[in-house]
Design a protein around this motif. Sequence first.
Motif: not given
Length: 393
Positions: A278-282, A287-290, A315-324
């Motif tokens: 529904r709101d994956l980006w937010r 999750l990254l802030r936590r 839970a996994w997309f946050r790390w994909v974003w960070l690595a990206g």
Amino acid sequence: MSGDATVRLRPLSVVDDGDDVLIGDPEQGTFVAVPAVGGVVVRALLAGATVAEAGERASAFAGEPVDMADFLTALNELGFIDDEARTAAPVATAPVQQRGWIGGPPAVLVRPLFSAVAWCCYGLAVLVAVACLAVRPDLWPRPTDLLVTGDIGTSLLLMLPVTYALVAVHESWHWLAARALDLRTRFGVDRRLFFLVFETDLSQLWSVPRRKRYGPQLAGLAIDAVLIAALLVAQLVAGPVQPLPALVFVLLASTLWQCMIFLRTDLYGVLVTATGCRDLWRVKSLLLRRAFGRLDQRQRAELDQSDPRDLRVGAWFRWVWLAGCGLAVVYFAVFYLPLLSYVARWAGEGFSAGVGSGRFWWGWVVAVMVYAPILATLWMALKRSRRRASRPV
């Protein structure tokens, strides 16, 4: 509100989506997921039922009393209750964007472009392009192919308009695919990190079932595949004569760009649709802030109320974003910085020739073409930063 009263809702869409129901106002581009019982209430009210009748249907569906007052209050806060004093302007999704939705050709005229036969043709184009590059590796384009005249100034003057034209075709195919579903879109300009992008607002896709959203999301890549295949076949027939290799380079670079889901590209939209988020980006940001201990109490409460699907994927997309993000920095340093440095030196030589020299003004033209997108992304970043700073805590 009296039980005998009726509530006039805006022309809302109501779409079953798994265990939830997506209700929204396509005109405003605002959508929200509610439990199935909420869909019962909205459908009843849209059909002209009174508040009491809608409550009875909802209670019978849920097997327990439903608090209609709270639900109607929520609908009103979302702007879903029709109010002549309230404007229905679409919610802005980009810093530079059309204010209203645009229509276009009737759906019946463009549906053949996105029929089952058409999608088979798009798939065939992908296979043809892959086969051409596999059989003839020399057809792989190189950055130097962009120097179609051998001179950076005239090459940029020729290729930039062509590049923007190809982008326009890509975005127009998103628009036409949405029109095939009788939806409206908006065009805008935004940024992804430090990259300037043109985008088509497909918010109204939330008003149709999930399986119908894939076509408009993939339409841009589909037409790119057709163009790439056609250009590669042309090179097989006529040889790698300019500007064919340059056009292939631009289109392949655009296609690879869309694979970077951490930049909210077309394939990011496909990911959201496929996973039912529904709101994956937010949620990713929360999750990254936590993870880094920077989640405040208000954000913690927001995260606790997030959809379970967003939490699982986030839970996994946050790390994909960070690595990206790190990959994007490397990409910028390897490909953009050398170009920017080269243009700066080249333009500087022209500036030293003096105002009376044509080389002076030609250097300015080239410098503006290259640096304007970078300055635009910086302006957008500053604008968004100021907007966030002005929000109440």
